[in-house]
Design a protein around this motif. Sequence first.
Motif, mmCIF file in Angstrom:
data_model
loop_
_atom_site.group_PDB
_atom_site.id
_atom_site.type_symbol
_atom_site.label_atom_id
_atom_site.label_comp_id
_atom_site.label_asym_id
_atom_site.label_seq_id
_atom_site.Cartn_x
_atom_site.Cartn_y
_atom_site.Cartn_z
ATOM 1 N N HIS A 118 4.735 21.662 -4.720
ATOM 2 C CA HIS A 118 4.831 20.709 -5.837
ATOM 3 C C HIS A 118 5.535 19.434 -5.401
ATOM 4 O O HIS A 118 6.497 18.992 -6.020
ATOM 5 N N GLU A 119 5.042 18.861 -4.307
ATOM 6 C CA GLU A 119 5.631 17.611 -3.832
ATOM 7 C C GLU A 119 4.553 16.624 -3.428
ATOM 8 O O GLU A 119 3.435 17.003 -3.085
ATOM 9 N N VAL A 120 4.923 15.357 -3.496
ATOM 10 C CA VAL A 120 4.058 14.262 -3.066
ATOM 11 C C VAL A 120 4.781 13.561 -1.924
ATOM 12 O O VAL A 120 5.877 13.049 -2.098
ATOM 13 N N THR A 173 0.852 -1.182 0.000
ATOM 14 C CA THR A 173 0.000 0.000 0.000
ATOM 15 C C THR A 173 0.886 1.230 0.000
ATOM 16 O O THR A 173 1.777 1.349 0.843
ATOM 17 N N ILE A 174 0.648 2.126 -0.948
ATOM 18 C CA ILE A 174 1.389 3.376 -1.009
ATOM 19 C C ILE A 174 0.380 4.507 -0.837
ATOM 20 O O ILE A 174 -0.491 4.703 -1.680
ATOM 21 N N ARG A 175 0.494 5.205 0.298
ATOM 22 C CA ARG A 175 -0.380 6.351 0.572
ATOM 23 C C ARG A 175 0.346 7.624 0.168
ATOM 24 O O ARG A 175 1.522 7.794 0.480
ATOM 25 N N MET A 176 -0.370 8.511 -0.526
ATOM 26 C CA MET A 176 0.240 9.737 -1.043
ATOM 27 C C MET A 176 -0.546 10.965 -0.603
ATOM 28 O O MET A 176 -1.762 10.997 -0.717
ATOM 29 N N ARG A 177 0.178 11.958 -0.122
ATOM 30 C CA ARG A 177 -0.412 13.236 0.250
ATOM 31 C C ARG A 177 0.173 14.285 -0.684
ATOM 32 O O ARG A 177 1.388 14.416 -0.804
ATOM 33 N N LEU A 178 -0.692 15.023 -1.368
ATOM 34 C CA LEU A 178 -0.265 16.036 -2.340
ATOM 35 C C LEU A 178 -0.121 17.395 -1.660
ATOM 36 O O LEU A 178 -0.991 17.797 -0.896
ATOM 37 N N ASP A 179 0.967 18.088 -1.961
ATOM 38 C CA ASP A 179 1.193 19.435 -1.468
ATOM 39 C C ASP A 179 1.394 20.348 -2.681
ATOM 40 O O ASP A 179 2.506 20.507 -3.187
ATOM 41 N N PRO A 180 0.303 20.957 -3.205
ATOM 42 C CA PRO A 180 0.395 21.760 -4.426
ATOM 43 C C PRO A 180 1.286 22.988 -4.287
ATOM 44 O O PRO A 180 1.913 23.409 -5.257
ATOM 45 N N GLU A 181 1.371 23.576 -3.092
ATOM 46 C CA GLU A 181 2.205 24.769 -2.918
ATOM 47 C C GLU A 181 3.682 24.465 -3.140
ATOM 48 O O GLU A 181 4.400 25.258 -3.722
#
Length: 119
Positions: free
Chosen positions: A44-46, A34-42
């Motif tokens: 530009h990172e995952v 399982t790979i959980r990803m949190r996006l941070d648009p400010e």
Amino acid sequence: MCGRPAGPAEKADLVADWRLSRRSFGEQVDQRLTIRMRLDPERHEVRVLQEQRTSTKGRSSMSREYGRGGGFSVAWTYERGPDGRRRRVKTWDTRELSNVLRQSVLDAGWSWRPRRFRL
């Protein structure tokens, strides 16, 4: 492989699941990545948290394993080749999924930030 939006309890934006069930030496082996990803648009990172679970059930035994972080796991099975000799065949490599996801993020111009404990 399955990609889906994360549920509230998963504390992430996206989740990628990969499951494999196989028989090996008379035992049933179930593996899950399982790979959980949190996006941070400010930025530009995952941010990424990877978890691996393995469950093995035999006639008289059962075991479970759990791992978290950026490690990888490889499983092999044996089959008969065209010449009748046994050969080893790779059946499970967690890097196959994580490398594809990481490369997609990098190609989009974002950063891939692995985490060990929390997103």
